[in-house]
Design an enzyme around this catalytic site. Sequence first.
Site, PDB file in Angstrom:
ATOM      1  N   GLU A 268       0.840  -1.074   0.054  1.00 32.60           N
ATOM      2  CA  GLU A 268       0.241   0.017  -0.111  1.00 32.60           C
ATOM      3  C   GLU A 268       0.843   1.365  -0.069  1.00 32.60           C
ATOM      4  O   GLU A 268       0.751   2.042   0.935  1.00 32.60           O
ATOM      5  CB  GLU A 268      -0.801   0.079   1.188  1.00 32.60           C
ATOM      6  CG  GLU A 268      -1.705  -1.124   1.537  1.00 32.60           C
ATOM      7  CD  GLU A 268      -2.328  -1.215   2.887  1.00 32.60           C
ATOM      8  OE1 GLU A 268      -2.029  -0.371   4.001  1.00 32.60           O
ATOM      9  OE2 GLU A 268      -3.218  -2.033   2.999  1.00 32.60           O
ATOM     10  N   ARG A 271       3.556   7.579  -0.478  1.00 30.39           N
ATOM     11  CA  ARG A 271       4.696   8.523  -0.831  1.00 30.39           C
ATOM     12  C   ARG A 271       5.521   8.170  -1.651  1.00 30.39           C
ATOM     13  O   ARG A 271       6.106   8.789  -2.408  1.00 30.39           O
ATOM     14  CB  ARG A 271       5.138   8.672   0.667  1.00 30.39           C
ATOM     15  CG  ARG A 271       6.255   9.847   0.685  1.00 30.39           C
ATOM     16  CD  ARG A 271       7.165   9.868   2.229  1.00 30.39           C
ATOM     17  NE  ARG A 271       6.239   9.759   3.165  1.00 30.39           N
ATOM     18  CZ  ARG A 271       5.868  10.440   4.057  1.00 30.39           C
ATOM     19  NH1 ARG A 271       6.159  11.760   4.025  1.00 30.39           N
ATOM     20  NH2 ARG A 271       5.084   9.986   5.182  1.00 30.39           N
ATOM     21  N   CYS A 338      -2.097  33.275  10.425  1.00 28.78           N
ATOM     22  CA  CYS A 338      -1.926  33.832  11.816  1.00 28.78           C
ATOM     23  C   CYS A 338      -1.535  32.654  12.942  1.00 28.78           C
ATOM     24  O   CYS A 338      -2.305  32.474  13.738  1.00 28.78           O
ATOM     25  CB  CYS A 338      -3.136  34.662  12.379  1.00 28.78           C
ATOM     26  SG  CYS A 338      -3.494  35.732  11.064  1.00 28.78           S
TER      27      CYS A 338
HETATM   28  N1  LLP Z   1      -1.343   1.881   4.549  1.00 28.52           N
HETATM   29  C1  LLP Z   1      -1.888   2.418   5.573  1.00 28.52           C
HETATM   30  C2  LLP Z   1      -2.681   1.428   6.486  1.00 28.52           C
HETATM   31  C3  LLP Z   1      -1.496   3.682   6.125  1.00 28.52           C
HETATM   32  O1  LLP Z   1      -1.615   4.059   7.179  1.00 28.52           O
HETATM   33  C4  LLP Z   1      -0.621   4.479   5.404  1.00 28.52           C
HETATM   34  C5  LLP Z   1      -0.251   5.733   5.858  1.00 28.52           C
HETATM   35  C6  LLP Z   1      -0.086   3.843   4.100  1.00 28.52           C
HETATM   36  C7  LLP Z   1      -0.451   2.515   3.899  1.00 28.52           C
HETATM   37  C8  LLP Z   1       0.795   4.760   3.070  1.00 28.52           C
HETATM   38  O2  LLP Z   1       1.999   4.900   3.601  1.00 28.52           O
HETATM   39  P1  LLP Z   1       3.163   5.585   2.866  1.00 28.52           P
HETATM   40  O3  LLP Z   1       3.619   4.630   1.813  1.00 28.52           O
HETATM   41  O4  LLP Z   1       2.732   6.813   2.105  1.00 28.52           O
HETATM   42  O5  LLP Z   1       4.293   6.082   3.804  1.00 28.52           O
HETATM   43  N2  LLP Z   1       0.717  12.485   6.974  1.00 28.52           N
HETATM   44  C9  LLP Z   1       2.117  11.956   7.091  1.00 28.52           C
HETATM   45  C10 LLP Z   1       1.968  10.263   6.665  1.00 28.52           C
HETATM   46  C11 LLP Z   1       0.809   9.780   7.542  1.00 28.52           C
HETATM   47  C12 LLP Z   1       0.870   8.279   7.006  1.00 28.52           C
HETATM   48  C13 LLP Z   1      -0.447   7.527   7.317  1.00 28.52           C
HETATM   49  N3  LLP Z   1      -0.513   6.060   6.891  1.00 28.52           N
HETATM   50  C14 LLP Z   1       3.167  12.648   6.491  1.00 28.52           C
HETATM   51  O6  LLP Z   1       2.891  13.787   5.841  1.00 28.52           O
HETATM   52  O7  LLP Z   1       4.067  12.274   6.501  1.00 28.52           O
END
Ligand code: LLP
Length: 404
Positions: A268, A271, A338
């Site tokens: 999944e 990023r 702000c």
């Molecule tokens: N699968 C699940 C169950 C997740 O909770 C997440 C991310 C992903 C996949 C995808 O993860 P990635 O491959 O994108 O790392 N807002 C934060 C990141 C929060 C991630 C939440 N879950 C940031 O800006 O760094």
Amino acid sequence: MKYINNRLTVEKANFQRIAKRFGTPFYCYSYSKLKENINKFKENFKSFSPLICFAVKSNTNVNLIKEIKKFGLGADVVSLGELMIALKAGIKPNKIVFSGVGKTSSELNFAINKKILLINAESLSEIIEINRIAKLRNKKVKVGVRFNPNTDAKTLNQISTGKKENKFGVNKNTFHKIVDFCKNSKNIDLKCLSVHIGSQILDHKPYGKMLKAVNHILDKSDHKFEFIDLGGGMGINYSNKDKVLNYKRYNAVIKNFLKKHKVKIIFEPGRSIIGNTGMLISKVIYIKDSGRKKFIILDAAMNDLMRPALYGAYHRTLPVIKSNKISNKTYEFVGPICESTDKFTTVKKFQKLEEKDLIAICDVGAYGMSLSSNYNLRPKPIELLIKGSKINVIRRRQKHAEIV
Ligand code: LLP
């Protein structure tokens, strides 16, 4: 992304011209980078051809999801809204997995109706609710159970999800209880064990530990799982100082795991697919000298890009037109909101900037626009997709009339 004749260039985009035409701030994404990321991701794990479900939370733009879908990716969603947008982008239900700790009955109903690949449940109560709905509607629902492996992902605390103190997944005891419950249910088909230990992971070792914990719990269970969903979390390089995730090593531990367990792997990633494809281009409104430093006041703010304010995250900031005049004062790049946390970065020796200059905030394709808000009643920026010399508007700028 490079400087050609001192102009920052992505594919064949001329940011000055784009800014004139569409105004600032704007998000823009590079199609060729997106393609490169997806192909690289596939290549890294090609020996066991996993199902790759794009984590829609990282970027919810329907036109980008449509492009991602064309490469055969599915979707990982965490809300009814995300499930609807994945379907709207044309992703087939049999390539959609639904994660999240608090899916409501109406969300579950919708997902069951659409016959998605998996509902990855995160508690016994959720399993009982799925069973209740499935029984009522005389259906057999395919589910996964998210296991909390109590593994430290060695990433920021705020985005770590696999330790026992985190709300995500279930512990060993509950896991076995859920397996037993599903065995006795005619309406639940338990197909998957899922894990996701966090985001922005740059060290392959936590993944190894996670797989060890998964292996251990599978050994203790006689249930035959068809899928193991390893989540996402693969980090990207926001700064030259960042490590690079060793995909070869990660691939090797999975291959080793697969020797013993004949399952299909699901990923999944969010990023690692979309993060470095995006930039936020902003204009300097004012420059304010505060004695020790200069505030570079931009027309982009924390409502457009939350990550620095929320996690202290670093994003490279570059001038759109390069010169060799260096400022003798430290620059602090801030937005007009702000809040004192409405700042992007502080740079000691940035090139000299003038009011109305354009700057680019890099690597904002993931959790940039998707975390944006209307705080201070600011309209959300326009999003553009750059394909060679073509600029496509993939979401128009919000108008004040829509939010006032
Ligand atoms: N699968 C699940 C169950 C997740 O909770 C997440 C991310 C992903 C996949 C995808 O993860 P990635 O491959 O994108 O790392 N807002 C934060 C990141 C929060 C991630 C939440 N879950 C940031 O800006 O760094």
